[in-house]
Scaffold this active site. Structure first.
Site, short mmCIF file in Angstrom:
data_model
loop_
_atom_site.label_atom_id
_atom_site.label_comp_id
_atom_site.label_asym_id
_atom_site.label_seq_id
_atom_site.Cartn_x
_atom_site.Cartn_y
_atom_site.Cartn_z
N ASP A 40 -18.19 -8.79 -5.16
CA ASP A 40 -17.65 -7.93 -3.86
C ASP A 40 -18.71 -7.40 -2.89
O ASP A 40 -19.60 -7.14 -3.60
CB ASP A 40 -16.19 -7.22 -4.28
CG ASP A 40 -14.98 -7.95 -4.53
OD1 ASP A 40 -15.00 -8.98 -4.52
OD2 ASP A 40 -14.34 -7.18 -5.04
N LYS A 62 -15.20 -9.13 0.68
CA LYS A 62 -14.29 -8.86 1.79
C LYS A 62 -14.83 -7.74 2.61
O LYS A 62 -14.71 -6.55 1.88
CB LYS A 62 -12.99 -8.49 0.90
CG LYS A 62 -12.43 -9.72 0.00
CD LYS A 62 -11.41 -9.08 -0.95
CE LYS A 62 -10.92 -10.20 -1.77
NZ LYS A 62 -10.09 -9.64 -2.81
N MET A 171 -8.49 3.21 1.46
CA MET A 171 -8.31 2.09 2.60
C MET A 171 -7.63 2.94 3.74
O MET A 171 -6.71 2.64 4.38
CB MET A 171 -7.44 0.91 2.04
CG MET A 171 -8.19 0.05 0.79
SD MET A 171 -7.31 -1.28 0.40
CE MET A 171 -6.39 -0.54 -0.79
C1 SAM Z 1 -9.98 -2.31 -2.11
S1 SAM Z 1 -9.99 -0.65 -2.51
C2 SAM Z 1 -10.94 -0.74 -4.00
C3 SAM Z 1 -10.87 0.31 -4.92
C4 SAM Z 1 -11.85 0.26 -6.45
N1 SAM Z 1 -11.20 -0.67 -7.03
C5 SAM Z 1 -11.97 1.55 -6.84
O1 SAM Z 1 -11.43 1.71 -7.95
O2 SAM Z 1 -12.50 2.30 -6.40
C6 SAM Z 1 -11.49 -0.30 -1.42
C7 SAM Z 1 -11.35 1.13 -1.13
O3 SAM Z 1 -11.76 2.02 -2.10
C8 SAM Z 1 -12.44 3.10 -1.62
N2 SAM Z 1 -13.98 3.15 -1.86
C9 SAM Z 1 -14.49 2.39 -2.50
N3 SAM Z 1 -15.98 2.57 -2.78
C10 SAM Z 1 -16.00 3.92 -1.88
C11 SAM Z 1 -17.25 4.61 -1.70
N4 SAM Z 1 -18.24 4.28 -2.12
N5 SAM Z 1 -16.93 5.62 -0.91
C12 SAM Z 1 -15.76 5.90 -0.17
N6 SAM Z 1 -14.73 5.03 -0.56
C13 SAM Z 1 -14.76 4.15 -1.27
C14 SAM Z 1 -12.30 3.14 -0.09
O4 SAM Z 1 -11.18 3.72 0.47
C15 SAM Z 1 -12.06 1.66 0.11
O5 SAM Z 1 -11.41 1.15 1.31
#
Ligand code: SAM
Length: 246
Positions: A40, A62, A171
């Site tokens: 991803d 995505k 998100m």
């Molecule tokens: C589709 S979700 C996936 C979450 C992922 N599976 C997890 O456990 O972190 C994507 C969201 O995770 C959060 N996210 C992921 N990486 C991030 C980061 N480095 N800093 C801040 N938010 C993050 C954000 O809210 C983003 O919109």
């Protein structure tokens, strides 16, 4: 001559948020051995340096809703590579089962008899606030945590506000105003909160405020995804806990 077909396997690996050193030892071990790697856009790209030279790299990222490969196509690709007898690493940001569609992928593959293994990852839900100096629980202050999506689709109102001391929204960027409006039905305008953008990455930004002013602060700062929104008294601890990372 051994005519037995080589068995493929899919490893659904959570690689943590942003910082390539936040992958687990097991995740890294499987990544190094992989023959095909699907990844991803939110994974730390430096991790791809760990992949074997002969491995095939397939970006399926995505970004902001623009899918470079549909979920159906990703499922089919994982299935196809496993059928060809390949060791496939499916890399996902954070943890595969926290808003990562890992459950969908594993169910699809298991239904077709593919050998699959999940490697849990450090979720942004926990790690991003932690690195910003915000523990999600704290004795006498916050004993319950809820995790929710802050994304509101056209036919979908913001989800009801969970009953928990600390709320964590992923998100959260595009519909932050709607999420905050919803939370204000249950919590006072003075409730502390923080938005953490690009957590665990070099460009990390943390905006601290209250439910009254966080939308304005985020607009002024031109907040972008990925970001995590944390609500609750634990946010106050940041002032005493946070120290700059090396
Ligand atoms: C589709 S979700 C996936 C979450 C992922 N599976 C997890 O456990 O972190 C994507 C969201 O995770 C959060 N996210 C992921 N990486 C991030 C980061 N480095 N800093 C801040 N938010 C993050 C954000 O809210 C983003 O919109």
């Amino acid at each position: 001559m051994n005519r037995e077909k080589k068995q493929g396997k899919v490893y659904l690996i959570g690689v943590g948020p942003g910082d390539p050193e936040l992958i687990t030892i097991k995740g890294l071990r499987f990544l190094k051995r992989a023959e095909v790697v699907l990844y991803d856009h939110l994974i730390p790209m430096d991790l791809l340096k760990e992949v074997s030279r002969s491995a095939r790299l397939i970006p399926v990222g995505k970004k902001h809703g623009a899918h470079s490969m549909s979920q159906d196509a990703i499922n089919e690709c994982l299935f196809h590579e496993a059928q060809r007898g390949k060791k496939v690493a499916r890399l996902k940001g954070g943890d595969p089962y926290v808003f990562g569609r890992g459950g969908e992928e594993i169910l699809f593959l298991k239904a077709r008899g593919v050998d699959v293994e999940v490697v849990p990852g450090v979720s942004s839900v926990i790690a991003v606030p932690a690195l910003a100096g915000i523990p999600l629980t704290q004795r006498h202050l916050a004993m319950t945590v809820a995790v929710a999506s802050g994304h509101v689709t056209e036919d979908n109102d913001p989800i009801p506000v969970p009953d928990a001391d600390t709320l964590v929204y992923v998100m959260c960027v595009s519909d932050l105003d709607k999420t905050v409006k919803q939370i204000l039905k249950k919590r006072s305008a003075g409730t502390p909160c923080a938005v953490i953008e690009n957590g665990a990455m070099p460009g990390e930004r943390v905006l601290v405020g209250t439910l009254r002013n966080i939308v304005h602060k985020s607009r002024t700062a031109k907040l972008v995804a990925p970001a995590v929104f944390v609500v609750g008294d634990v946010v106050r601890l940041r002032a005493r806990i946070f120290t700059k990372r090396a």
